[in-house]
Motif scaffolding. Sequence first.
Motif, PDB file in Angstrom:
ATOM      1  N   TYR A 174       0.883  -1.270   0.038  1.00 50.92           N
ATOM      2  CA  TYR A 174      -0.006  -0.136   0.058  1.00 50.92           C
ATOM      3  C   TYR A 174       0.960   1.289   0.059  1.00 50.92           C
ATOM      4  O   TYR A 174       0.731   2.251  -0.834  1.00 50.92           O
ATOM      5  N   LYS A 201      -8.902  -1.698   5.176  1.00 51.48           N
ATOM      6  CA  LYS A 201      -9.768  -2.795   4.453  1.00 51.48           C
ATOM      7  C   LYS A 201      -8.653  -3.538   3.337  1.00 51.48           C
ATOM      8  O   LYS A 201      -7.887  -2.791   3.016  1.00 51.48           O
ATOM      9  N   LEU A 203      -7.000  -5.917   0.391  1.00 48.69           N
ATOM     10  CA  LEU A 203      -7.433  -5.883  -0.878  1.00 48.69           C
ATOM     11  C   LEU A 203      -6.741  -7.095  -1.579  1.00 48.69           C
ATOM     12  O   LEU A 203      -5.835  -7.939  -0.822  1.00 48.69           O
ATOM     13  N   HIS A 232      -9.504   2.025   1.600  1.00 46.72           N
ATOM     14  CA  HIS A 232      -8.699   0.872   2.259  1.00 46.72           C
ATOM     15  C   HIS A 232      -7.476   1.495   2.887  1.00 46.72           C
ATOM     16  O   HIS A 232      -6.998   0.484   3.713  1.00 46.72           O
TER      17      HIS A 232
END
Length: 239
Positions: A174, A201, A203, A232
């Motif tokens: 991320y 969240k 992925l 996310h």
Amino acid sequence: MGIFEKEWTLNFTQCYPNGQLKYSELNNILQVTASEHAEEIGFGYKAMLGVQQSWVLSRMLMEIKRLPKYTQQVKVRTWIQDFTGSRSIRNFQLVMDDEVLVSATSLWVVFNIAKRRADVLALNTDHMEYFRDMHSTMKETEKIDGIVDFQPLGQHRVKLSDLDIVNHANNVKYMEWVFDAMDPKIILASTIRTLEMNFLKELGYGDEIHIDQFKAADDRETYAIQKDGRLHFLMRLTR
């Protein structure tokens, strides 16, 4: 062992063209050290897998004095500050020649692999050692404001190389996606002093995500990863 230490010699794959440690690799070596500590005290991947659980990172805050460089030897020190049954606060210091270069604190959540949601730790914790008064950073992790006027910065599709052993995008990725979308001059200037991250969240493979940016009046910059309009990941930095 209550306080765990691991030495690292920085290699060329971990560093930017200016020779300094990548911010994502900084995140990675902190977490690898945490993982080895967890294995040593009986709460690592293998033990957790036996009860269909895993640790997932929820929040992290890094306070950066300066970044080490290629070939330099550093030591990562980590300890558990507290544990509540489903959440754990873990702190870090990255040290070189007795100087603390980076201080970090993190919030981890027990994750049920089968149900794909937060859970209460199923393992016995009677032997766990805490250091409740041993803080690493000036402040604690906090919720980042994601209700701001974000502007589009980039896009990414989650690939196989983004996935980890829990079969979701590794949280270090991320961070990499955001930094890859940013102006490289900002990163190579090595002027970032704090990095705050909220992992909201998970992925999975093939997910199409949007990377967005918001620059506040107080010189703080917030970056978001969104899928189908839902947040996310949030990262806030100050320079």
